[in-house]
Design a protein around this motif. Structure first.
Motif, PDB file in Angstrom:
ATOM      1  N   LEU A  70      46.748  54.985  57.972  1.00  0.00           N
ATOM      2  CA  LEU A  70      46.003  53.732  57.881  1.00  0.00           C
ATOM      3  C   LEU A  70      46.404  52.795  59.014  1.00  0.00           C
ATOM      4  O   LEU A  70      47.520  52.868  59.530  1.00  0.00           O
ATOM      5  CB  LEU A  70      46.296  53.043  56.542  1.00  0.00           C
ATOM      6  N   ARG A  73      46.576  46.811  59.291  1.00  0.00           N
ATOM      7  CA  ARG A  73      45.869  45.862  58.450  1.00  0.00           C
ATOM      8  C   ARG A  73      45.437  46.498  57.131  1.00  0.00           C
ATOM      9  O   ARG A  73      45.597  45.914  56.060  1.00  0.00           O
ATOM     10  CB  ARG A  73      44.650  45.344  59.232  1.00  0.00           C
ATOM     11  N   GLU A  74      44.914  47.724  57.208  1.00  0.00           N
ATOM     12  CA  GLU A  74      44.508  48.435  55.994  1.00  0.00           C
ATOM     13  C   GLU A  74      45.702  48.628  55.075  1.00  0.00           C
ATOM     14  O   GLU A  74      45.634  48.476  53.865  1.00  0.00           O
ATOM     15  CB  GLU A  74      43.914  49.808  56.361  1.00  0.00           C
ATOM     16  N   ARG A  75      46.795  49.002  55.693  1.00  0.00           N
ATOM     17  CA  ARG A  75      48.021  49.234  54.958  1.00  0.00           C
ATOM     18  C   ARG A  75      48.449  47.967  54.215  1.00  0.00           C
ATOM     19  O   ARG A  75      48.847  48.006  53.062  1.00  0.00           O
ATOM     20  CB  ARG A  75      49.088  49.615  55.983  1.00  0.00           C
ATOM     21  N   LYS A  77      46.643  45.727  53.137  1.00  0.00           N
ATOM     22  CA  LYS A  77      45.790  45.466  51.975  1.00  0.00           C
ATOM     23  C   LYS A  77      46.217  46.315  50.783  1.00  0.00           C
ATOM     24  O   LYS A  77      45.846  46.036  49.654  1.00  0.00           O
ATOM     25  CB  LYS A  77      44.325  45.738  52.326  1.00  0.00           C
ATOM     26  N   HIS A  78      46.943  47.385  51.053  1.00  0.00           N
ATOM     27  CA  HIS A  78      47.402  48.251  49.977  1.00  0.00           C
ATOM     28  C   HIS A  78      48.780  47.868  49.455  1.00  0.00           C
ATOM     29  O   HIS A  78      49.131  48.196  48.340  1.00  0.00           O
ATOM     30  CB  HIS A  78      47.464  49.705  50.447  1.00  0.00           C
TER      31      HIS A  78
END
Lengths: 393, 338
Positions: A70, A73-75, A77-78
């Motif tokens: 990821l 940024r995606e990370r 969000k997790h």
């Protein structure tokens, strides 16, 4: 399919593997606690999960997406984090600090929309931080800072929250508050939580899963009910002397060395403090007749020389009664904790009578005298002082 | 709301002060030119004499513009370093970065080395200064990994500064007199004698760099919580670190290249601005620092020119008198944390 899956994780640094073969699986909303002595690798595992330490081998997937593939940024969000490091940013209010949690969701300029502000306020409310929000973060107490950092993590709205030793430096009130917050998050917000804890007794109260680690090896993984046993704790923490009672959730020091001189009639939890007081002064004691479902039984077993106990809910057998008489005969003093003599407890009343007949000094915390000739005390400490003076003579 | 009002007032005050310092610098100097004369001149109601015209457009205005540009560059450079080290006591001068730039500029001014195809001496000087800044910055970073005590790091920075100065002195001893004169003049730290071509070049470097810094407000704010938290928010820390260092080195190198090493502006301005605005939010702080950095250098230059007129002080003399006590005060106040 499991929500979060860590498979054959090998964690550590370039030259040194800290823990190998870590396998975890969590459903959404579950709480995982990492438990183990200092330096066992808890922190390294957490840092690997948060990508602060590079994963050496294995894979971590969230809903079948590999975390390492990821974008940053995606990370973000997790996964949100609460780290052990203490930060003290200049000129930032608690609210400013919480607001940084919105980072992955805001636009290029970090503009907070009304929606963002709403979430920030909600997060602050969850940690009961309303009265802190306009204060400068730097000057908050450790407990307050910790709450604010958790609010920050909450408002990041990630599915997974990782907390590294969130209870250290917190006093008991804040520990309870914190665990309550974590419980709320997991139950009401389905937040999956991974954290390391120092306090064994808290783990079984909060965790759905436990990862027990010893010297860089996974000792066991599973539900706290299965994993946290007296034996496991003794082995993992190398407790040669004293022990941790996982049922009661407390630590006991090793038994004293001196000969027993006192017989304690306990029961109903009334004698626990007496046992502790005697143990602290290294006065050996026997105790009886307890029922095996009594908390006094656990403590007396851990601290006393001999505990005479009967199975729960049945009349005291004459065998146990005679055994108790035998130990009373070898004692100088009998201490009566004030336990109820009603029903199946009346055998203990007979023991007290027996001691008086034998001319053994009886000290009692009982309010009423029951027509018997014992010495009444209104505090444990005055009684213990008396026992100590006997011991010296 | 109270916070917003304060910020508005701070901005109004800073803008007014900047206008005031600009005016002050326009009218004061060896030749008296009143506000009235100038305003009338600009409006076309009065014709400037040739002398007045020269003084205004060849001396005072270039000097004002360069003070503004360099004040901004130094302050923003200091602000970036303070963000990077999470400490208000650092700036390009105390960390030895300005001296490193000076050493490399000296290398080019005193010897005849030229960089391949680049003909312009100005660009050569700027590049030399940038290389010098970056090298001393790298040296500081190398030490920063070993010591986590910022006071020691500052001392190391000062030492690096001394070593760089010693290197420069060494070269001076062996260089020919005529070249030495130009270096000595340059390294005094002054906004005088700055040509329009220097101003254009520095504007081309400084303005886009500062805009870029402003555009980085969001990650800069996240960075205030430390690198580990910043990373958890999705910032690529390694890249961001390099960007921070590069931008701050370019800014301080640009000033050092064209005005010489100027001390303490980089520390004093961001800190005082932060204290006044009572915020760390870069979206507010960067524009505020731009305004206050410009005013600070203008007022310092005004003192440098007028206090002992006709003798002109170096700008560093003035900024040190103002800035060094601020650093001492900061160190004493934060002793508990250092």
């Amino acid at each position: 399919m499991k929500f979060l899956l860590g498979k054959d994780l090998r964690v550590g640094y370039q030259k040194r593997i800290v823990v190998d073969n870590v396998n975890i699986d969590l459903n959404k909303g579950e709480v995982l606690c990492l438990l183990g002595p200092n330096g066992c690798g808890k922190s390294t595992i957490l840092k690997t999960i948060t990508d602060h330490v590079k994963l050496i081998g294995g894979s971590i997937t969230v809903m079948e997406k590999d975390l390492n593939h990821l974008s940053n940024r995606e990370r973000a969000k997790h996964m949100s984090v609460v780290l052990t490091e203490r930060i003290s940013p200049e000129m930032m209010t608690a609210e400013d600090v919480v607001a940084t949690g919105r980072y992955p969701h805001t636009n290029h300029f970090g503009k907070l929309t009304n929606h963002d502000i709403k979430i920030i306020n909600e997060s602050i409310k969850i940690v009961n931080g309303e009265e802190l929000k306009n204060k400068e973060f730097k000057y908050l107490s450790d407990g307050e800072k910790q709450r604010i950092m958790i609010a920050r993590a909450i408002c990041q709205e990630a599915d997974i929250m990782v907390l590294d030793e969130p209870t250290s430096f917190l006093d008991i009130k804040y520990k309870v508050d914190l665990l309550n917050i974590i419980k709320t998050l997991s139950l009401e917000k389905s937040q999956t939580i991974i954290m390391s804890l120092h306090e064994i007794e808290l783990v079984s109260k909060i965790a759905d899963k436990v990862l027990l680690i010893k010297d860089g090896k996974i000792y066991n993984y599973g539900t706290p009910e299965d994993v946290i046993t007296d034996e496991a704790i003794r082995e993992v923490y190398n407790l040669n002397s004293g022990y941790f009672n996982t049922t009661m959730g407390n630590v006991e020091l090793p038994k004293g060395s001196s000969k027993a001189k006192v017989f304690v009639i306990g029961g109903g939890g009334r004698a626990t403090k007496i046992y502790r007081a005697l143990h602290k002064k290294d006065i050996g004691f026997y105790s009886g007749i307890l029922f095996k479902n009594d908390m006094d039984y656990n403590i007396s077993n851990a601290l006393g020389h001999k505990t005479i106990a009967e199975d729960a809910f049945i009349d005291i057998s004459s065998e146990k009664f005679n055994e108790a008489k035998f130990f009373i005969d070898t004692s100088q003093v009998l201490i009566d904790s004030g336990v109820s003599f009603k029903g199946i407890g009346k055998a203990n009343y007979k023991l007290l009578q027996y001691a008086l007949e034998k001319g053994i000094k009886v000290m009692s915390l009982r309010k009423e005298d029951l027509g018997l000739n014992f010495i009444k005390y209104d505090s444990i400490s005055s009684m213990i002082n008396e026992v100590m003076s006997l011991k010296d003579s | 709301m109270k916070k917003n009002l304060r910020i508005k007032l701070v901005f109004i005050a800073l803008i007014l002060f900047l206008i005031y310092t600009i005016m002050l610098n326009v009218v004061s100097g060896s030749i008296d030119l009143s506000y009235k004369d100038i305003i009338q001149g600009i409006l076309g109601k009065r014709v400037f004499t040739e002398l007045e015209h020269n003084i205004l457009f060849k001396i005072r205005i270039p000097r004002i513009i360069s003070a503004i540009l360099f004040g901004i560059a130094l302050s923003i450079s200091g602000f970036l370093l303070q963000t990077f080290f999470k400490n208000p006591i650092v700036g390009p001068f105390v960390l030895g970065i300005s001296s490193g730039a000076r050493l490399f500029v000296g290398l080019f001014l005193l010897t005849n080395i030229t960089i391949g195809f680049i003909k312009s001496p100005l660009i050569t000087i700027f590049l030399a200064a940038t290389v010098g800044s970056l090298l001393s910055m790298l040296l500081v970073l190398l030490f920063a990994r070993k010591v986590d005590n910022i006071s020691i790091l500052v001392v190391i920075g000062i030492m690096i500064g001394y070593i760089a100065s010693a290197g420069t002195d060494f070269m001076i001893a062996f260089a020919n007199e005529h070249k030495v004169a130009s270096l000595v003049n340059w390294s005094m730290g002054s906004f005088s004698g700055i040509s329009w071509s220097m101003i254009k070049l520095s504007a081309v470097i400084i303005i886009p760099t500062v805009i870029l810094v402003f555009l980085l407000s969001k990650p800069l704010e996240a960075y205030l919580l430390g690198e580990n938290y910043a990373k958890s928010m999705g910032i690529d820390i390694k890249t961001f670190r390099i960007v921070l260092i590069l931008l701050s080195s370019i800014l301080s190198a640009c000033v050092t290249a064209f005005a010489g090493p100027i001390s303490f502006v980089g520390i004093a301005v961001p800190h005082l601005t932060r204290l006044t605005a009572k915020t760390s939010n870069p979206k507010i702080l960067v524009p505020a620092i731009i305004l206050s950095g410009a005013s600070f250098c203008l007022i310092s230059d005004y003192f440098a020119r007028t206090l002992f007129s006709p003798t002109e002080l170096s700008i560093s003399t003035v900024t040190s008198f103002i800035g060094a006590p601020i650093v001492i005060w900061l160190m004493i106040n934060r002793r508990k944390r250092i």
